[in-house]
Design a protein around this motif. Structure first.
Motif, PDB file in Angstrom:
ATOM      1  N   ASP A   6       0.838  -1.201   0.000  1.00 34.45           N
ATOM      2  CA  ASP A   6       0.000   0.000   0.000  1.00 34.45           C
ATOM      3  C   ASP A   6       0.875   1.255   0.000  1.00 34.45           C
ATOM      4  OD1 ASP A   6      -1.776   2.085   0.531  1.00 34.45           O
ATOM      5  OD2 ASP A   6      -2.995   0.899   1.910  1.00 34.45           O
ATOM      6  N   LEU A   7       0.742   2.074  -1.035  1.00 33.95           N
ATOM      7  CA  LEU A   7       1.533   3.299  -1.129  1.00 33.95           C
ATOM      8  C   LEU A   7       1.264   4.231   0.039  1.00 33.95           C
ATOM      9  CD1 LEU A   7       3.422   5.219  -2.677  1.00 33.95           C
ATOM     10  CD2 LEU A   7       1.422   5.996  -3.971  1.00 33.95           C
ATOM     11  N   THR A   8       0.013   4.302   0.499  1.00 34.16           N
ATOM     12  CA  THR A   8      -0.328   5.217   1.587  1.00 34.16           C
ATOM     13  C   THR A   8       0.291   4.772   2.914  1.00 34.16           C
ATOM     14  OG1 THR A   8      -2.397   4.055   2.133  1.00 34.16           O
ATOM     15  CG2 THR A   8      -2.506   5.802   0.477  1.00 34.16           C
ATOM     16  N   GLU A   9       0.709   3.500   3.014  1.00 38.18           N
ATOM     17  CA  GLU A   9       1.399   3.037   4.214  1.00 38.18           C
ATOM     18  C   GLU A   9       2.913   3.083   4.043  1.00 38.18           C
ATOM     19  OE1 GLU A   9      -0.038  -0.763   5.437  1.00 38.18           O
ATOM     20  OE2 GLU A   9      -1.984   0.026   6.079  1.00 38.18           O
ATOM     21  N   LEU A  10       3.404   2.749   2.847  1.00 39.28           N
ATOM     22  CA  LEU A  10       4.844   2.765   2.625  1.00 39.28           C
ATOM     23  C   LEU A  10       5.398   4.185   2.653  1.00 39.28           C
ATOM     24  CD1 LEU A  10       7.449   1.261   1.986  1.00 39.28           C
ATOM     25  CD2 LEU A  10       6.839   1.380  -0.447  1.00 39.28           C
ATOM     26  N   SER A  11       4.681   5.144   2.107  1.00 34.93           N
ATOM     27  CA  SER A  11       5.196   6.518   2.033  1.00 34.93           C
ATOM     28  C   SER A  11       5.529   7.103   3.399  1.00 34.93           C
ATOM     29  CB  SER A  11       4.206   7.414   1.283  1.00 34.93           C
ATOM     30  OG  SER A  11       4.161   7.073  -0.083  1.00 34.93           O
TER      31      SER A  11
END
Length: 310
Positions: free
Chosen positions: A55-60
């Motif tokens: 998930d990009l919103t978690e990795l970022s």
């Protein structure tokens, strides 16, 4: 998908290492090739293709956290991940890992100090929960999928004694502490390579949660008889001397460590059995010791930390 991404990931590592192009004498090295990530090195640059579905919103925010704590965590070369055929890719400087052939040189004190500093660091906004319990639950799911094995029973019985949060089935009881989520000696590197100070790597499980989880693997190995008492003492003492909040400053640390250590023991045993079934080979001595620990755990309820009265 892991195989397909490797050539393109290697090309990205080369391009990042040499943005101006030109001749290059560096070789390409595959550092990891697993379902949860593929990692390649080119010169002093490391490229990681994160697990499909990351998930990009978690990795970022995890990357932002690492960039903001460069004295504790290895900082990424770029603040945002790139896309590679639907996989998120991040780029990192290369650091020298712990030498698995020199256990006498294991940096237990450095690991303890870094953890304590991480646990005391301010929690950045938007950081998701650490994924230690979710990782353990995936190992148990993999055990279920592996098929019948005589060691599965003790592991599942030990797993069933844990509170729901430790099985990834309920929210974590602490959402105010910054945690690594998957601490072991393979998560440390020296930067600059060979001579620099140690840094923690791998932000995939970084988040807010129960700090004792980050001490759980060495605690579990100590409890299983696989980590010598003097090495465990070095680690625990270093953490306490740095003011780490996961355990009391003195006295018995086990009420805080027991549940996470049990969960990681069950996780380790589950993965060992699943791999054993897949390879059609018996458990080795270390793997059997972890399964035996699960058998003992299943007969004794976990020790829970005392509830606060304030």
């Amino acid at each position: 998908m892991t195989v397909d991404v490797l050539p393109a990931l290697t090309a990205r590592a080369r391009g990042t290492a040499h943005p101006q192009g030109g001749a290059c004498g560096h070789s390409d090295t595959v550092l990891a090739e697993r379902d949860d990530g593929t990692v390649v090195r080119h010169g002093d640059t490391v490229a990681k293709a994160h697990a499909p579905g990351t998930d990009l919103t978690e990795l970022s925010p995890r990357l932002t956290t690492a960039a903001g704590l460069p004295d504790i965590l290895l900082a990424p070369l770029h603040p945002s991940p790139a896309d590679l055929d639907g996989r998120l890719v991040t780029f990192w400087p290369y650091g020298t890992p712990v030498d698995p052939d020199a256990p006498e040189d294991a940096p237990w004190e450095a690991a303890a100090v870094l953890l304590a500093r991480l646990h005391k660091a301010p929690v950045p906004p938007g950081l998701p929960p650490m994924r230690g319990p979710a990782r353990a639950a995936r190992a148990i799911a993999r055990l279920h999928s592996a098929g019948p094995h005589p060691a599965a029973g003790p592991i599942l019985r030990a797993w069933a004694t844990l509170p729901p949060w430790a099985r990834g089935e309920a929210p974590l009881p602490d959402t105010t502490t910054l945690c690594h989520g998957d601490l072991h000696l393979g998560q440390l590197v020296r930067l600059p390579a060979r001579t620099g100070p140690w840094r923690l790597i791998d932000v995939d499980d970084l988040g807010v949660g129960v700090p004792a989880w980050d001490l759980a693997r060495p605690a579990a190995w100590y409890a299983c008889g696989l980590l010598p008492p003097d090495e465990w003492t070095r680690f625990l003492t270093g953490y306490r001397q740095e003011g780490g909040p996961a355990v009391p400053a003195g006295g018995d640390p086990w009420p805080a460590l027991d549940v996470p250590a049990r969960a990681v023991t069950a996780q380790t045993a589950a993965l060992a059995v699943a791999k054993s079934v897949a390879a059609d080979r018996p458990l080795d001595e270390v793997q059997q010791a972890v399964v035996d620990a699960c058998d003992r755990m299943a007969a004794v309820p976990p020790e829970l930390p005392p509830r606060s009265t304030t």
